[in-house]
Design a protein around this motif. Structure first.
Motif, mmCIF file in Angstrom:
data_model
loop_
_atom_site.group_PDB
_atom_site.id
_atom_site.type_symbol
_atom_site.label_atom_id
_atom_site.label_comp_id
_atom_site.label_asym_id
_atom_site.label_seq_id
_atom_site.Cartn_x
_atom_site.Cartn_y
_atom_site.Cartn_z
ATOM 1 N N GLU A 159 -23.555 63.397 38.481
ATOM 2 C CA GLU A 159 -24.186 62.398 38.159
ATOM 3 C C GLU A 159 -25.875 62.900 38.284
ATOM 4 O O GLU A 159 -26.762 62.207 37.782
ATOM 5 N N ARG A 160 -26.171 63.765 39.258
ATOM 6 C CA ARG A 160 -27.454 64.043 39.247
ATOM 7 C C ARG A 160 -27.897 65.329 38.427
ATOM 8 O O ARG A 160 -29.073 65.860 38.411
ATOM 9 N N GLY A 161 -26.749 65.715 37.675
ATOM 10 C CA GLY A 161 -27.086 66.831 36.735
ATOM 11 C C GLY A 161 -27.052 68.243 37.164
ATOM 12 O O GLY A 161 -27.603 69.177 36.585
ATOM 13 N N PHE A 162 -26.473 68.240 38.580
ATOM 14 C CA PHE A 162 -26.579 69.716 39.116
ATOM 15 C C PHE A 162 -25.305 70.353 38.655
ATOM 16 O O PHE A 162 -25.394 71.651 38.590
ATOM 17 N N ILE A 163 -24.281 69.573 38.122
ATOM 18 C CA ILE A 163 -22.996 70.457 38.007
ATOM 19 C C ILE A 163 -22.556 69.960 36.298
ATOM 20 O O ILE A 163 -22.787 68.811 35.909
ATOM 21 N N SER A 164 -22.120 71.048 35.247
ATOM 22 C CA SER A 164 -22.114 70.641 34.263
ATOM 23 C C SER A 164 -20.561 70.022 34.108
ATOM 24 O O SER A 164 -19.741 70.096 34.817
#
Length: 392
Positions: A159-164
């Motif tokens: 959700e934070r955009g750290f993992i695709s």
């Protein structure tokens, strides 16, 4: 003168003829009376001598005991012999892969319960295999827990955009793969445990141990044959051999009395199965008589059976009254003229009361009880009536 002299001569001639005829008549009558007297004497003599001869013949006739059997209700009893066996035999052998016998817990003559261990097989190698698989299950479970934790953390970071999204798919696949490996390891462990449990020789049903064919230290496999033989619930049976006619007169549920050879015990059983086929060689079939457990019953032994097969109304004779020859069984009956007459008969059931006659007698005849073997058909006898066959 000549005329007068001729008259007296003529009268005298007539008188002489009359007297001659009278004399002849008297002579004929006398002769007839003599002949009649002789005939009467002859007839009287022969009548007297003939009667004396008949009386002499009658006095010389043998005396025989006879009876009028009548009819009575007779319980039809069939006597049979056969072999004792377990009603339901349960052969027990190696179910698993086998191995070396470590211990035998029962012996012939023991009672066992369903599922009871009768013998055990060495499982040292199998136990190590099971331990190895347990470790594999633990490792697979740890891998699954790690994969699940990684996936949970990644889902929070996406959700934070750290993992695709691709990373999430990869971690999900890793988690699923770990779960599958855990299931495989668990299945292998369960299979090994099942195999190990089959190393025990257990009783499939409760029963009585008839045979034990295994000893500690013996190596057994599935080809080792029967290790134990059980009689299910200890029930026994007599396999009674019956002829065709007797087999047709019995039915399932018929009560029987069974006596094992070498024992004076009389055991009560019931016919539970009748053979549907007849042996073409012996012309016999088998009636299977169920029996409860008794120490006198040993499978493989012989026993005799008395089977009650209903009642019938028939004549009963003592055994001494029935004769036998090449033509069959027969008796002598005495008619109104005191002559012995042969009568062919058919023998039925044999009981303590005597021999049942199923054919040949209507019950009203005078049957010779004794000395029938010394008589000849047509011989004159002096019958002495006996009312009951029991006195014969």
């Amino acid at each position: 003168m000549n005329y007068e002299s001729t008259i007296p001569n003529k009268n005298l001639s007539v008188l002489d003829d009359f007297e001659a005829r009278s004399v002849n008549r008297r002579r004929l009558i006398l002769a007839a009376l003599v002949v009649v007297a002789l005939l009467l004497a002859y007839v009287g003599y022969h009548y007297f001598m003939g009667g004396a001869a008949e009386e002499d013949t009658a006095s010389q006739a043998p005396t025989v005991t006879v009876m009028v059997p009548g009819k009575q209700q007779v319980t039809r009893t069939i006597n049979a012999t056969g072999t004792l066996a377990a009603r339901r035999e349960l052969p027990v052998g190696v179910v698993g892969e086998g191995g070396r016998i470590t211990k035998v817990y029962v012996d012939a003559g023991s009672w066992v319960k369903q599922g009871q261990i009768m013998a055990s097989i060495d499982r040292s190698v199998q136990s190590q295999q099971a331990a190895s698989l347990e470790a594999s299950v633990g490792a697979s479970r740890a891998d699954l827990n790690l994969a699940q934790a990684n996936l949970d953390r990644a889902e929070k970071l996406i959700e934070r955009g750290f993992i695709s999204k691709a990373d999430i798919d990869r971690l999900t696949a890793t988690r699923d793969s770990s779960a599958a490996r855990l299931r495989v390891s668990q299945a292998q462990l369960n299979e090994t445990r099942a195999r190990n449990s089959r190393l025990n020789i257990v009783a499939p049903k409760a029963g009585f141990v008839l045979e034990r064919n295994v000893e500690p230290g013996q190596t057994v496999t599935q080809g080792s044959g029967v290790l134990f033989l059980l009689a299910q619930n200890g029930e026994m049976e007599l396999q009674a051999q019956l002829g065709e006619s007797d087999l047709a007169n019995v039915s399932v549920g018929t009560t029987t009395q069974v006596t094992p050879v070498g024992s004076d015990k009389v055991l009560t059983g019931q016919i539970w199965q009748i053979s549907p086929v007849i042996d073409p060689q012996s012309r016999q079939g088998i009636a299977r008589i169920s029996l409860g457990y008794d120490s006198a019953l040993r499978p493989g032994g012989f026993a005799s059976a008395r089977i009650q097969s209903g009642t019938s109304e028939t004549s009963v004779l003592a055994e001494s009254a029935v004769q036998h020859d090449s033509k069959g069984s027969f008796v002598y009956i005495v008619g109104a003229d005191n002559k012995a007459v042969r009568r062919d008969v058919v023998i039925g059931a044999v009981s303590a009361a005597g021999l049942s006659i199923t054919s040949g007698l209507n019950g009203n005849e005078k049957v010779v009880l004794r000395a029938g073997g010394f008589l000849s058909p047509g011989e004159t006898v002096q019958p002495q009536v006996q009312k009951k066959a029991g006195g014969a």
